[in-house]
Write an enzyme that holds these catalytic residues in place. Sequence first.
Site, short mmCIF file in Angstrom:
data_model
loop_
_atom_site.label_atom_id
_atom_site.label_comp_id
_atom_site.label_asym_id
_atom_site.label_seq_id
_atom_site.Cartn_x
_atom_site.Cartn_y
_atom_site.Cartn_z
N ARG A 78 0.91 -1.20 0.00
CA ARG A 78 -0.16 -0.12 0.01
C ARG A 78 0.75 1.25 0.06
O ARG A 78 1.72 1.49 0.94
CB ARG A 78 -0.95 -0.12 1.22
CG ARG A 78 -1.76 1.40 1.47
CD ARG A 78 -2.71 1.31 2.60
NE ARG A 78 -3.32 2.63 2.33
CZ ARG A 78 -3.39 3.64 3.45
NH1 ARG A 78 -3.03 3.32 4.86
NH2 ARG A 78 -4.22 4.82 3.20
N HIS A 122 -3.49 10.88 0.25
CA HIS A 122 -2.72 10.85 1.57
C HIS A 122 -2.38 12.25 2.02
O HIS A 122 -1.09 12.18 2.26
CB HIS A 122 -1.71 9.43 1.74
CG HIS A 122 -1.29 8.96 3.15
ND1 HIS A 122 -1.64 7.82 3.20
CD2 HIS A 122 -1.23 9.65 4.26
CE1 HIS A 122 -1.36 7.40 4.61
NE2 HIS A 122 -0.98 8.58 5.04
N GLU A 167 -7.95 8.11 5.85
CA GLU A 167 -8.15 8.84 7.04
C GLU A 167 -8.72 10.40 6.87
O GLU A 167 -8.43 11.23 7.34
CB GLU A 167 -7.14 9.01 7.95
CG GLU A 167 -6.58 7.37 8.32
CD GLU A 167 -5.31 7.48 9.31
OE1 GLU A 167 -4.90 8.74 9.59
OE2 GLU A 167 -4.85 6.54 9.80
N ASN A 293 -7.57 1.59 9.90
CA ASN A 293 -6.29 1.97 10.50
C ASN A 293 -6.72 1.98 11.67
O ASN A 293 -7.42 2.67 12.38
CB ASN A 293 -5.82 3.37 10.01
CG ASN A 293 -5.36 3.51 8.43
OD1 ASN A 293 -5.60 2.26 7.72
ND2 ASN A 293 -4.97 4.39 7.83
N TYR A 295 -4.70 2.22 15.50
CA TYR A 295 -3.52 2.35 16.35
C TYR A 295 -3.53 2.01 18.02
O TYR A 295 -2.93 1.52 18.80
CB TYR A 295 -2.98 3.66 16.01
CG TYR A 295 -1.99 3.90 14.93
CD1 TYR A 295 -0.82 3.30 14.70
CD2 TYR A 295 -2.87 4.25 13.69
CE1 TYR A 295 -0.20 3.38 13.33
CE2 TYR A 295 -2.22 4.36 12.56
CZ TYR A 295 -1.05 3.97 12.50
OH TYR A 295 -0.27 3.81 11.01
N GLU A 354 -3.45 0.00 8.17
CA GLU A 354 -2.48 0.44 8.83
C GLU A 354 -2.44 -0.05 10.32
O GLU A 354 -3.74 -0.16 10.79
CB GLU A 354 -2.36 1.98 8.80
CG GLU A 354 -1.97 2.71 7.99
CD GLU A 354 -2.03 4.03 7.95
OE1 GLU A 354 -1.41 4.80 9.02
OE2 GLU A 354 -2.26 5.02 6.95
C1 BGC Z 1 -1.62 7.91 9.04
C2 BGC Z 1 -0.16 7.88 8.76
C3 BGC Z 1 0.78 8.04 10.12
C4 BGC Z 1 0.53 7.09 10.96
C5 BGC Z 1 1.38 7.11 12.41
C6 BGC Z 1 -1.71 7.44 10.16
O1 BGC Z 1 -2.74 8.39 10.98
O2 BGC Z 1 -2.18 7.79 7.89
O3 BGC Z 1 0.32 8.73 7.77
O4 BGC Z 1 2.28 8.16 9.63
O5 BGC Z 1 -1.05 7.17 11.38
O6 BGC Z 1 0.97 8.40 13.14
#
Ligand code: BGC
Length: 453
Positions: A78, A122, A167, A293, A295, A354
């Site tokens: 990607r 992006h 995003e 995505n 985190y 992600e």
């Molecule tokens: C984004 C990336 C970024 C990653 C870590 C995501 O929100 O798509 O571009 O580097 O988070 O912060």
Amino acid sequence: MPDRFDLPAGFRWGVATAAYQIEGAVDEDGRGPSIWDTFTARPGAVRDGHTGAVACDHYHRWPEDIALMRGLGLDGYRFSIAWPRVQPTGAGPVNPAGLAFYDRLVDALLGVGITPLPTLFHWDLPQALEDAGGWLNRGTAYRFAEYAALVADRLGDRVPAWITLNEPFVHTVYGYAMGIHAPGRALMLDALPVAHHQLLAHGLAASLLHERGLDVLISNNLTPVEPASPSPADLAAADAYDTLHNRLFTDPLLLGRYPDLSAFGTGPDLHGAVRPGDLDLITATPLTGLGVNYYNPTRIAAPTAPGLPFDLLDIPDVPHTAFGWPVVPDGLRNLLTGLRDRYGTALPPVTITENGCSTTEDVDDTFRIDYLSAHLDALATAVAEGVDVRGYYTWSLIDNFEWAEGLFGQRFGLVHVDFATQRRTPKASYAWYRDLIAVHRARCAKEGSVTSP
Ligand code: BGC
């Protein structure tokens, strides 16, 4: 408990990057300026005054980067296409030299058996479009669709699936509401039309991609929201945050309507941005897949000051990444089963587009290995609980330009980059990911199924 090796046969393994974060070469081959070139020139906007002018120099070093991907044994890559390389002012004819870069990249990926998965936007909007209002201007959605068609006409014969936007939540909130990302506008809730115009852009582009026989995804940054307590005030605040972060960008796509935004002082027309017929345009092309995505989860409490209807809290007693983000692998399972419960049959197959972490480690990155393995185990549990997840693209292949944090602050790569020499050094997580992919594939083959090439 299921673990990552139980992920189904055909599950696709990948890595993710984005153009402005890795390419550099901002003045080459006719590329026009983007909002990130402008923003990074603003004193104090980015840590240590860093810019993406060189970044990882991927524009010149892509053969080496593809060799690194080949070494991982990936199914897919990607990456994002820089709109200002293809259309320097965001409108009008193609810049042939800019598009040729992606043409070469696609051919080289296919040559080593890696399927390209491009993202069309992006965050690097051509500056000329920002000068005309950026995503506050409805016309930007139509320009985006024209750009998408130009790129698909050139690459669509070899690239089967496309991600329209990355995003839109982060771009709206960081870029237009808070001003901590490009274009650096601090409009707070007046930024809401930016959300709608991006979704409209998605819908318009999706129709054109679909007409060309291509699969369409969008990547949303999603977070499971936990209230700080079961008090009615905290529950209401958590609901408001969930609406803003998750539902604002997923309900229109999957249900064809905006959620109740009254906590944010607007009706379903987002301050007048939504016109009759727009939601039909947004949903006209069903998504082939939803890019997620992930985190971290978010803990929310009732607001302690006037302004927004929530306060963001830290999640204590868990490890934190170098960014200070809480590490909660089960949040991924929670998020996925929650999506399934919320959207039911309207939820298309999911691809994790992600997931990863920044660490302060050098190449011996055991924190990252722990993070990735725990998240993949949580993912396998969600799949065992019935969520249809087709692939996983870790963020990121290489350390790169981390937006407002600059080049050195937050390293997310499986591969270390020395930004003084551009020397790439695979980290321990690189070997770990390579071995995981190989073992998973071997196990699936032994069980009689064959994974996709
Ligand atoms: C984004 C990336 C970024 C990653 C870590 C995501 O929100 O798509 O571009 O580097 O988070 O912060």
